[in-house]
Enzyme design. Structure first.
Site: not given
Length: 292
Positions: A47, A111, A137, A142, A165, A206
């Site tokens: 990202t 989404y 992740y 987000r 992560k 991270i």
């Protein structure tokens, strides 16, 4: 390379030239700077690397060049995830062919908003179609999708899913550390949890802030490893405002601005992100204690 030794992995920004195109000269300077300042591993095409605005070919070119420039000095993780399982598998297979990538970072499918069964099936399908080590992740802020800690623990039993992560917070990190197998790598994805995550047994962080305060973060972990918990905690408290300042404007605009200010030219961000205003820049640099 052995990711277990990488406590501070930097989610690396992607340098662009004045026309907004990939700039490999700047990339070389950025990599050398990061590796000299506390980064023990790198994520490319995450990202912070503005992966949503990188084309398929740009990602492949960036990954190949990063492998060349890192030259085996630290572990390298490449982002390959999307909200399309078939596309994630296809792209991961392409990245698998690049010698020098140590693992892939696969984000929760955004989404579409799958349930936990769908999330598990997505990662299971990716794992069954690649030999690459996979790091999950989980970043609900987000993706609007939450990977429950129980799902992460279930996924940790799959042979090539080697770590996570996770940005859910301390309860989730603690649960995963406790319940997943001993070799499972657990990284916080939130800089402000770098210290407490390590205290409960996480592998490390991270990080975005390590672009700017990587040495200080490494010092904090060194103090903790030496049993100097009070000193490490004090270091964390002093670093916290700096970490938080880098997220007062949509990332990675603040970290790119700060890097440019330090003479590590990474160029601007791509739309739909925009650069920090002068007022935002001044506030962030003051928080980072960098002279404006």
């Amino acid at each position: 390379m052995d990711l277990k030794k990488a406590r501070i992995i930097t989610a690396m920004a992607t340098p662009f030239d004045d026309k907004g195109q990939l700039d490999f000269t700047k990339l070389k300077a950025l990599i050398n700077y990061l590796l000299a300042n506390g980064s023990e591993g790198l994520v490319v095409g995450g990202t912070t690397g503005e992966s949503p605005t990188l084309s398929h070919q740009e990602k492949l070119d960036l990954y190949k060049k990063t492998v060349e420039l890192v030259d085996g000095r630290v572990p390298l993780i490449a982002g390959t995830g999307s909200n399309n399982t078939a596309e994630t598998i296809s792209f991961t297979k392409e990245v698998e062919k690049i010698q020098g990538i140590d693992a892939v970072l696969v984000v929760a499918p955004y989404y579409n908003k799958p349930n936990q069964a769908g999330i598990y099936a997505h990662f299971e399908a990716v794992s069954q179609n690649t030999d690459m080590p996979i790091i999950i992740y989980n970043v609900p802020g987000r993706t609007s999708v939450v990977i429950d800690p129980e799902t992460t623990v279930r996924l940790s039993s799959l042979d090539n899913i080697i770590g996570v992560k996770d940005c859910l917070g301390m309860d989730a990190l603690s649960y995963i550390v406790e319940q997943a197998n001993e070799d499972f790598l657990v990284y916080s994805g939130e800089d402000n949890l770098a210290f407490p995550a390590k205290c409960v047994g996480a592998t490390g962080i991270i990080s975005v802030a390590s672009h700017i305060i990587g040495k200080e973060m490494a010092d904090m972990y060194d103090l903790l490893a030496a049993g100097k918990v009070d000193q490490a905690a004090e270091k964390h408290r002093k670093l916290l405002p700096k970490m938080n300042s880098l997220f007062t404007v949509p990332s990675p605009a603040p970290v790119k601005m700060a890097l440019n200010h330090l003479g590590i030219d990474t160029g601007d961000v791509r739309l739909p992100l925009v650069a920090c205003t002068q007022e935002e820049k001044q506030k962030i640099l003051e928080s980072l204690q960098l002279k404006n």
